[in-house]
Design an enzyme around this catalytic site. Structure first.
Site, mmCIF file in Angstrom:
data_model
loop_
_atom_site.group_PDB
_atom_site.id
_atom_site.type_symbol
_atom_site.label_atom_id
_atom_site.label_comp_id
_atom_site.label_asym_id
_atom_site.label_seq_id
_atom_site.Cartn_x
_atom_site.Cartn_y
_atom_site.Cartn_z
ATOM 1 N NE ARG A 183 40.643 79.927 49.476
ATOM 2 C CZ ARG A 183 40.099 78.730 49.404
ATOM 3 N NH1 ARG A 183 40.882 77.654 49.465
ATOM 4 N NH2 ARG A 183 38.800 78.587 49.271
ATOM 5 N N GLY B 227 37.613 76.473 55.689
ATOM 6 C CA GLY B 227 36.379 77.211 55.934
ATOM 7 C C GLY B 227 35.981 77.151 57.396
ATOM 8 C CG ASP C 156 33.579 67.154 53.273
ATOM 9 O OD1 ASP C 156 33.959 67.444 54.425
ATOM 10 O OD2 ASP C 156 33.930 67.792 52.265
ATOM 11 C CB THR D 105 34.254 70.720 57.278
ATOM 12 O OG1 THR D 105 33.536 70.958 56.063
ATOM 13 C CG2 THR D 105 34.333 69.219 57.533
ATOM 14 N NE ARG E 174 34.261 71.882 46.047
ATOM 15 C CZ ARG E 174 35.013 72.605 46.871
ATOM 16 N NH1 ARG E 174 34.872 73.912 46.899
ATOM 17 N NH2 ARG E 174 35.893 72.029 47.672
ATOM 18 C CG ASP F 193 30.659 70.904 52.879
ATOM 19 O OD1 ASP F 193 29.600 71.544 52.951
ATOM 20 O OD2 ASP F 193 31.619 71.248 52.160
#
Length: 319
Positions: free
Chosen positions: A72, A11, A129, A125, A171, A127
């Protein structure tokens, strides 16, 4: 080492362009030729390479997304696909690769390193994470985007005396919800890493009503569940007018903040330095404001945890 390449994968995140710029310009500073690989690992397999000059990365530090694009690539997950990628790298006489992306992108970079090709990862990213680093590129911008949106929502919530549930990205990681929630003074913050009880949320809303607060904000990380469903449950239990906003991919775009531009620049330069030092199988990280290189295995062996002290702080401040 004379030639290196850089790609972005997974992403997109604000600040990726700043990282690409830093890799290219620090590479040229050290006398290297730098190639951009377009469309991530798919471009690596297809040989979608282009030599990047100093001018190629001019006027991009402020732009969101990634000029190298992303895609992807299921084929790269196979041994045959990775061998095709390595063949392309050898064809273009590339001697080292910088991969900007998240966990999945790093696992691909580790596979390349295990096959004997030097690869270094830069965490990009929204996130936040990736274990082993305090911050990832794009996180600060995403949080600020959420804050800007909630500031606008708060105006409407106050005018109409409503409860608003705002669903944000995350997520598997609740960092965006957590940091934005503290910054916004949200009544409740729901993240995947901490269990919640609907009754506790409603109790907090009722306390706010009793002290004559006319509106409330609840922030939900998407990994917890549907913001729409949670909003409906609150409405059924309380009878109060409740609205839900799902921010979605608006959180990924936009011009990166100063923090993300500086972080990306520091990490891009460090990635080139690691390659020149003969390192491979590492990711760039920031720990206690120091940019360092750590082994991929060290990062993969850890589990990301948000700063739960912030979660406790939010509960204290939302009393």
């Amino acid at each position: 080492m004379k030639r290196i390449a850089v790609l972005t994968s997974g992403g997109d995140a604000p600040g990726m362009n700043a990282a690409v710029r830093a890799v290219v310009r620090s590479g040229h500073y050290h006398g290297l030729e730098v190639f951009g690989v377009y469309r991530g690992y798919n471009g690596l397999i297809q040989g979608d390479f282009k030599s990047l000059t100093l001018g190629s990365v001019g006027d991009i530090i402020h732009r969101g997304g990634t000029i190298l694009h992303s895609a992807r690539c299921e084929e790269f997950r196979t041994e045959e696909g990775r061998q095709k990628a390595i063949q392309q790298l050898h064809k273009f006489q590339i001697e080292g690769l910088v991969v900007i992306g998240g966990d999945g992108s790093f696992r691909g970079a580790k596979k390349l390193s295990a096959s004997g090709f030097p690869a270094i990862g830069i965490p990009g990213t929204i996130d936040n994470d990736i274990p082993g680093t305090d911050f990832t590129i794009g996180f600060d911008t995403a949080v600020n985007t959420v804050i800007e949106c909630i500031d606008r929502i708060r105006d409407t919530a106050s005018s109409h005396e409503r409860t608003y549930v705002v669903e944000v990205m995350g997520r598997d990681a609740g960092d965006i919800a957590l940091w934005a929630g503290v910054a916004e003074g949200a009544e409740s913050i729901l993240i995947p890493e901490a269990p919640y009880e609907l009754s506790e949320i409603i109790e907090r809303l009722e306390r706010s009503r009793h002290r004559d607060k006319k509106h409330s904000i609840i922030i939900v990380a998407e990994g917890v569940g549907s913001g729409v469903e949670i909003g409906e449950q609150i409405k059924q239990r309380t009878g109060w007018e409740t609205r839900v906003t799902v921010l979605g991919h608006i959180q990924r775009g936009g011009s990166p903040t100063a923090f993300d531009r500086v972080l990306a620049s520091r990490m891009g330069v460090k990635a080139v330095e690691l390659l020149l030092a003969g390192e491979r199988d590492k990711m760039v990280a920031i720990k206690d404001n120091e940019v360092i290189g750590i082994d991929f295995d060290e990062a993969f062996s850890q589990k990301h945890q948000p700063n739960l002290a912030l979660y406790d702080l939010a509960k204290i401040l939302s009393i």
